[in-house]
Write a protein that holds these residues in place. Structure first.
Motif, PDB file in Angstrom:
ATOM      1  N   MET A  40     -25.841  30.332  13.790  1.00 49.99           N
ATOM      2  CA  MET A  40     -25.965  29.417  13.141  1.00 49.99           C
ATOM      3  C   MET A  40     -25.591  28.104  14.143  1.00 49.99           C
ATOM      4  SD  MET A  40     -24.572  30.562   8.739  1.00 49.99           S
ATOM      5  CE  MET A  40     -25.890  29.413   8.124  1.00 49.99           C
ATOM      6  N   LYS A  57     -18.948  28.577  17.130  1.00 52.47           N
ATOM      7  CA  LYS A  57     -18.391  29.187  17.496  1.00 52.47           C
ATOM      8  C   LYS A  57     -17.805  30.216  16.610  1.00 52.47           C
ATOM      9  CE  LYS A  57     -17.543  26.639  21.441  1.00 52.47           C
ATOM     10  NZ  LYS A  57     -16.558  26.981  22.494  1.00 52.47           N
ATOM     11  N   ASP A  58     -17.947  31.678  16.499  1.00 51.62           N
ATOM     12  CA  ASP A  58     -17.320  32.945  15.841  1.00 51.62           C
ATOM     13  C   ASP A  58     -16.542  34.240  16.680  1.00 51.62           C
ATOM     14  OD1 ASP A  58     -17.474  34.947  14.053  1.00 51.62           O
ATOM     15  OD2 ASP A  58     -19.741  34.987  13.910  1.00 51.62           O
ATOM     16  N   GLY A  59     -15.800  34.008  15.546  1.00 49.93           N
ATOM     17  CA  GLY A  59     -14.447  35.279  16.729  1.00 49.93           C
ATOM     18  C   GLY A  59     -13.361  34.471  17.357  1.00 49.93           C
ATOM     19  N   THR A  60     -13.258  33.333  17.292  1.00 47.74           N
ATOM     20  CA  THR A  60     -11.851  32.079  17.641  1.00 47.74           C
ATOM     21  C   THR A  60     -10.908  32.436  16.962  1.00 47.74           C
ATOM     22  OG1 THR A  60     -13.506  30.280  16.904  1.00 47.74           O
ATOM     23  CG2 THR A  60     -11.468  30.208  17.626  1.00 47.74           C
ATOM     24  N   ALA A  61     -10.820  33.090  15.809  1.00 50.72           N
ATOM     25  CA  ALA A  61      -9.258  33.414  15.230  1.00 50.72           C
ATOM     26  C   ALA A  61      -8.933  34.486  14.371  1.00 50.72           C
ATOM     27  CB  ALA A  61      -9.403  32.392  13.408  1.00 50.72           C
ATOM     28  N   ILE A 114     -26.181  40.569   7.086  1.00 51.58           N
ATOM     29  CA  ILE A 114     -25.689  39.257   6.066  1.00 51.58           C
ATOM     30  C   ILE A 114     -27.215  38.326   6.988  1.00 51.58           C
ATOM     31  CG2 ILE A 114     -24.740  37.377   5.414  1.00 51.58           C
ATOM     32  CD1 ILE A 114     -22.206  39.164   6.095  1.00 51.58           C
ATOM     33  N   ASN A 127     -28.965  35.265   7.986  1.00 53.79           N
ATOM     34  CA  ASN A 127     -29.237  33.677   7.865  1.00 53.79           C
ATOM     35  C   ASN A 127     -30.584  33.330   7.136  1.00 53.79           C
ATOM     36  OD1 ASN A 127     -27.174  33.907  10.354  1.00 53.79           O
ATOM     37  ND2 ASN A 127     -26.406  34.891   8.620  1.00 53.79           N
ATOM     38  N   HIS A 173     -15.274  27.866   4.953  1.00 55.97           N
ATOM     39  CA  HIS A 173     -15.425  29.419   5.026  1.00 55.97           C
ATOM     40  C   HIS A 173     -13.960  29.617   6.249  1.00 55.97           C
ATOM     41  CE1 HIS A 173     -16.733  33.114   5.616  1.00 55.97           C
ATOM     42  NE2 HIS A 173     -16.692  33.358   7.188  1.00 55.97           N
ATOM     43  N   ALA A 185     -11.576  32.447   3.991  1.00 54.87           N
ATOM     44  CA  ALA A 185     -11.167  33.373   4.403  1.00 54.87           C
ATOM     45  C   ALA A 185     -10.003  34.186   5.367  1.00 54.87           C
ATOM     46  CB  ALA A 185     -12.446  33.370   5.762  1.00 54.87           C
ATOM     47  N   ASN A 186      -9.519  32.925   5.924  1.00 54.89           N
ATOM     48  CA  ASN A 186      -8.110  33.305   5.436  1.00 54.89           C
ATOM     49  C   ASN A 186      -7.445  31.766   6.033  1.00 54.89           C
ATOM     50  OD1 ASN A 186      -5.351  33.801   6.921  1.00 54.89           O
ATOM     51  ND2 ASN A 186      -6.554  33.993   8.984  1.00 54.89           N
ATOM     52  N   ARG A 241      -4.233  32.147   5.678  1.00 55.05           N
ATOM     53  CA  ARG A 241      -2.975  31.421   6.128  1.00 55.05           C
ATOM     54  C   ARG A 241      -1.793  31.528   4.998  1.00 55.05           C
ATOM     55  NH1 ARG A 241      -4.837  30.413  11.948  1.00 55.05           N
ATOM     56  NH2 ARG A 241      -6.759  30.603  11.972  1.00 55.05           N
ATOM     57  N   ARG A 268     -12.881  41.630  13.305  1.00 54.41           N
ATOM     58  CA  ARG A 268     -14.534  40.894  13.175  1.00 54.41           C
ATOM     59  C   ARG A 268     -14.873  41.472  14.363  1.00 54.41           C
ATOM     60  NH1 ARG A 268     -14.882  35.793  12.311  1.00 54.41           N
ATOM     61  NH2 ARG A 268     -12.672  35.622  12.667  1.00 54.41           N
ATOM     62  N   PHE A 297     -23.177  41.949  10.977  1.00 54.01           N
ATOM     63  CA  PHE A 297     -20.756  41.524  10.444  1.00 54.01           C
ATOM     64  C   PHE A 297     -20.592  43.847  10.564  1.00 54.01           C
ATOM     65  CE2 PHE A 297     -17.323  41.761   7.944  1.00 54.01           C
ATOM     66  CZ  PHE A 297     -16.785  40.815   8.046  1.00 54.01           C
ATOM     67  N   PHE A 346     -10.582  43.578   4.422  1.00 52.91           N
ATOM     68  CA  PHE A 346     -11.882  43.004   3.745  1.00 52.91           C
ATOM     69  C   PHE A 346     -12.114  42.640   2.610  1.00 52.91           C
ATOM     70  CE2 PHE A 346     -16.317  44.098   2.014  1.00 52.91           C
ATOM     71  CZ  PHE A 346     -17.189  42.598   2.943  1.00 52.91           C
ATOM     72  N   GLN A 402     -13.535  39.305   1.448  1.00 50.67           N
ATOM     73  CA  GLN A 402     -14.767  38.814   0.737  1.00 50.67           C
ATOM     74  C   GLN A 402     -14.607  38.781  -1.106  1.00 50.67           C
ATOM     75  OE1 GLN A 402     -18.347  39.083   1.783  1.00 50.67           O
ATOM     76  NE2 GLN A 402     -18.074  37.862  -0.281  1.00 50.67           N
TER      77      GLN A 402
HETATM   78  C1  HEM Z   1     -23.549  34.823   7.766  1.00 56.49           C
HETATM   79  C2  HEM Z   1     -22.191  35.152   7.464  1.00 56.49           C
HETATM   80  C3  HEM Z   1     -20.675  35.120   8.482  1.00 56.49           C
HETATM   81  C4  HEM Z   1     -20.812  33.739   9.099  1.00 56.49           C
HETATM   82  C5  HEM Z   1     -22.015  32.749   9.791  1.00 56.49           C
HETATM   83  C6  HEM Z   1     -19.692  33.113   9.458  1.00 56.49           C
HETATM   84  C7  HEM Z   1     -19.107  32.507  10.580  1.00 56.49           C
HETATM   85  C8  HEM Z   1     -17.852  32.207  11.099  1.00 56.49           C
HETATM   86  C9  HEM Z   1     -17.702  31.352  11.171  1.00 56.49           C
HETATM   87  C10 HEM Z   1     -18.329  30.234  12.205  1.00 56.49           C
HETATM   88  C11 HEM Z   1     -16.204  31.239  11.261  1.00 56.49           C
HETATM   89  C12 HEM Z   1     -15.201  30.157  12.517  1.00 56.49           C
HETATM   90  C13 HEM Z   1     -15.000  30.743  14.148  1.00 56.49           C
HETATM   91  C14 HEM Z   1     -14.161  31.773  13.371  1.00 56.49           C
HETATM   92  O1  HEM Z   1     -12.555  31.911  13.447  1.00 56.49           O
HETATM   93  O2  HEM Z   1     -14.493  32.935  14.129  1.00 56.49           O
HETATM   94  C15 HEM Z   1     -15.871  32.139  10.619  1.00 56.49           C
HETATM   95  C16 HEM Z   1     -14.703  33.123  10.117  1.00 56.49           C
HETATM   96  C17 HEM Z   1     -14.043  33.434   9.773  1.00 56.49           C
HETATM   97  N1  HEM Z   1     -14.864  34.533   8.903  1.00 56.49           N
HETATM   98 FE1  HEM Z   1     -16.731  34.422   8.900  1.00 56.49          FE
HETATM   99  N2  HEM Z   1     -19.108  34.044   8.877  1.00 56.49           N
HETATM  100  C18 HEM Z   1     -19.326  35.462   7.771  1.00 56.49           C
HETATM  101  C19 HEM Z   1     -19.042  35.845   6.882  1.00 56.49           C
HETATM  102  C20 HEM Z   1     -17.685  37.150   7.157  1.00 56.49           C
HETATM  103  C21 HEM Z   1     -18.059  37.292   5.691  1.00 56.49           C
HETATM  104  C22 HEM Z   1     -18.305  38.427   5.117  1.00 56.49           C
HETATM  105  C23 HEM Z   1     -15.927  37.503   6.601  1.00 56.49           C
HETATM  106  C24 HEM Z   1     -15.120  38.499   5.196  1.00 56.49           C
HETATM  107  C25 HEM Z   1     -15.603  39.181   4.441  1.00 56.49           C
HETATM  108  C26 HEM Z   1     -15.315  37.159   7.355  1.00 56.49           C
HETATM  109  C27 HEM Z   1     -14.514  36.566   7.620  1.00 56.49           C
HETATM  110  C28 HEM Z   1     -14.054  35.879   8.184  1.00 56.49           C
HETATM  111  C29 HEM Z   1     -12.684  35.071   8.927  1.00 56.49           C
HETATM  112  C30 HEM Z   1     -11.266  35.992   8.459  1.00 56.49           C
HETATM  113  C31 HEM Z   1     -12.674  34.892   9.900  1.00 56.49           C
HETATM  114  C32 HEM Z   1     -11.232  33.850  10.272  1.00 56.49           C
HETATM  115  C33 HEM Z   1     -10.981  32.942   9.628  1.00 56.49           C
HETATM  116  C34 HEM Z   1      -9.200  32.298   9.952  1.00 56.49           C
HETATM  117  O3  HEM Z   1      -8.228  33.390  10.713  1.00 56.49           O
HETATM  118  O4  HEM Z   1      -9.223  30.711   9.989  1.00 56.49           O
HETATM  119  N3  HEM Z   1     -16.767  35.957   7.602  1.00 56.49           N
HETATM  120  N4  HEM Z   1     -16.685  32.758  10.476  1.00 56.49           N
END
Ligand code: HEM
Length: 429
Positions: free
Chosen positions: A239, A242-246, A283, A285, A337, A341-342, A344, A353, A374, A385, A389
């Motif tokens: 999409m 950046k993914d994985g930052t936090a 998942i 997109n 999102h 998701a968190n 905090r 993740r 994922f 999880f 979710q």
């Molecule tokens: C296609 C589906 C998804 C996309 C495109 C997506 C994308 C992202 C993005 C861009 C971030 C922000 C960067 C980061 O901190 O990694 C994020 C954070 C996060 N996502 Fe997702 N994600 C998806 C599905 C999920 C699912 C299924 C879960 C868990 C049920 C999840 C849990 C999290 C968590 C825990 C964070 C960190 C939030 C934080 O600590 O600030 N994500 N995701």
């Protein structure tokens, strides 16, 4: 089985290339040291990527197979992955044990590397030959999980099932395809290249012939140039964010003990200590639709800026959002999102993740079939999880994504002893 261990090389000797190895002048044991030095990617859990030089093609990077936990969980994410789910054939408990012994032997060999035995040419060759006559580790990890179905009546293991292990239910936005869900065993195979993963998968399928049947597979990948870069840069998902930052810091052993590894006092069966609940979600997109969505809308859905990865209104990727100062969501929408998701808030439990991108070509309807493979790990499935979710159910991102497969598994504890095998605690007594 293990590779040759009697050669020279190491820190002072500079990078060891596959070519040198094939010339026979360099040992795998010494290269293991280099593998540690040349560990790559985010989190820096495996070594300092800065030491990887232009001449080092990464083929000799090695992740240790033995230890209290399996590799491939807190290991820095590799550039290529395949997850493969299997069903176990038959109902014989001793045969299941033999399966796990064989699997352990193959993973130990593939992660270490070594020569492929030369057999009588009237027989099938000992290996597929995909990596040549000398198997190189290429940063390979094979992480084995067991599904709830393994604890049914077949093997008499019901009393030993991890307490929270169930078949993954469908969440409200899911359109799960049974042909891409569940399985008695799940192998998460990761390395630097798709070829090394396919070599490992074929090797394992061959050695487990008659013990298992393949149920489904899904390939995944990450941008290799980002994975190999020094620092805390996150990979970009399909999409464009950046993914994985936090993610929690996988190199912090104390944190991982709290979040990821099952602890003795958790009330799980004793054998499960050191393992982890493993969730896989395929998942999809809807990228055509996403690419036609205004940038501002995309960023409000995610809660982060697309170019920098910074939380909305902030400048740097690792800046920390202050939701308490934004109670009505003026800056970060309450249903963004990352906020769901968190949130905090005290009591919110983080998950580890370990996601990959995937691309399966196109659908019969002429749409691109790609998304997020994922994967996440946690010591408590309900608080990890499932809680995340459940908070995400109904989020605006759902309009653009559709979970179609996956499942829950329990990643087995690691193998400590040279003669031990994966899952041996299941057979104790
Ligand atoms: C296609 C589906 C998804 C996309 C495109 C997506 C994308 C992202 C993005 C861009 C971030 C922000 C960067 C980061 O901190 O990694 C994020 C954070 C996060 N996502 Fe997702 N994600 C998806 C599905 C999920 C699912 C299924 C879960 C868990 C049920 C999840 C849990 C999290 C968590 C825990 C964070 C960190 C939030 C934080 O600590 O600030 N994500 N995701």
């Amino acid at each position: 089985m293990a590779g040759d261990e009697d050669g020279k090389g190491g820190r002072g000797g500079g990078p060891i290339s596959r070519r040198q190895l094939l010339r026979g002048g360099v040992a795998l044991g010494a290269a293991a040291t280099l593998g540690g030095l040349a560990g790559c990617a985010r989190g820096d859990a495996d070594g300092d990527p800065a030491t990887r030089t232009a001449g080092d093609d990464g083929t000799m990077q090695r992740q240790p197979f033995r230890g209290p936990h399996q590799a491939g969980i807190v290991t820095s994410t590799q550039a290529a992955a395949v997850v493969a789910a299997f069903d176990v054939l038959g109902r014989d408990r001793e045969r299941l044990r033999e399966l796990l012994r064989r699997l352990t032997g193959r993973i130990a060999f593939l992660a270490e590397g070594g020569p492929v035995p030369r057999l009588d040419p009237r027989l099938p060759p000992a290996g597929s030959g995909l990596l040549g006559p000398q198997v190189f580790p290429d940063n390979l990890t094979v992480t084995v999980g067991v599904g709830a179905s393994l604890f049914d009546a077949r093997f008499g293991l019901a009393a030993l099932k991890p307490r929270q292990l169930v078949e993954m239910p469908a969440f409200p936005n899911d359109a799960l395809d049974a042909a891409r869900c569940d399985g008695d065993l799940l192998l998460q195979i990761c390395s630097n290249t798709a070829e090394t993963n396919l070599h490992a998968l074929r090797d394992i399928v061959r050695h487990l012939s008659g013990f298992v049947s393949l149920r489904w597979t899904q390939d995944g990948f990450l941008p290799p140039h980002t994975v190999q870069k020094l620092g805390r840069d996150s990979i970009i998902n399909l999409m464009g964010f950046k993914d994985g930052t936090a993610n929690p810091d996988a190199a912090d052993a104390g944190l991982m003990a709290r979040l990821v590894w099952v602890q003795p006092e958790q009330g799980e069966p004793a054998w499960a200590t050191g393992g982890s609940y493993q969730v896989v979600r395929i998942i999809r997109n809807f990228v055509e639709f996403w690419d036609r969505t205004p940038l501002r809308e995309q960023e409000r859905i995610m809660g982060r800026h697309k170019d920098t990865g910074a939380p909305l209104g902030m400048r740097r990727e690792h800046d920390v959002p202050d939701y308490a100062a934004d109670p009505d969501g003026a800056l970060t929408p309450l249903d963004a999102h990352i906020r769901l998701a968190n949130p905090r808030t005290p009591g919110t439990r983080q998950i580890l993740r370990r996601a990959f991108n995937y691309s399966n070509g196109m659908t019969r309807a002429g749409q691109l079939d790609m998304g997020l493979l994922f994967v996440c790990y946690q010591s408590d499935l309900a608080q990890g999880f499932v809680a995340a979710q459940t908070r995400l159910d109904g989020e605006p991102l759902e309009e653009y994504v559709k979970p179609v497969g996956g499942g829950y598994w329990f990643a087995l504890p690691g193998v400590r002893d040279a003669d031990g095998h994966l899952g041996e605690g299941l057979f104790a007594g």
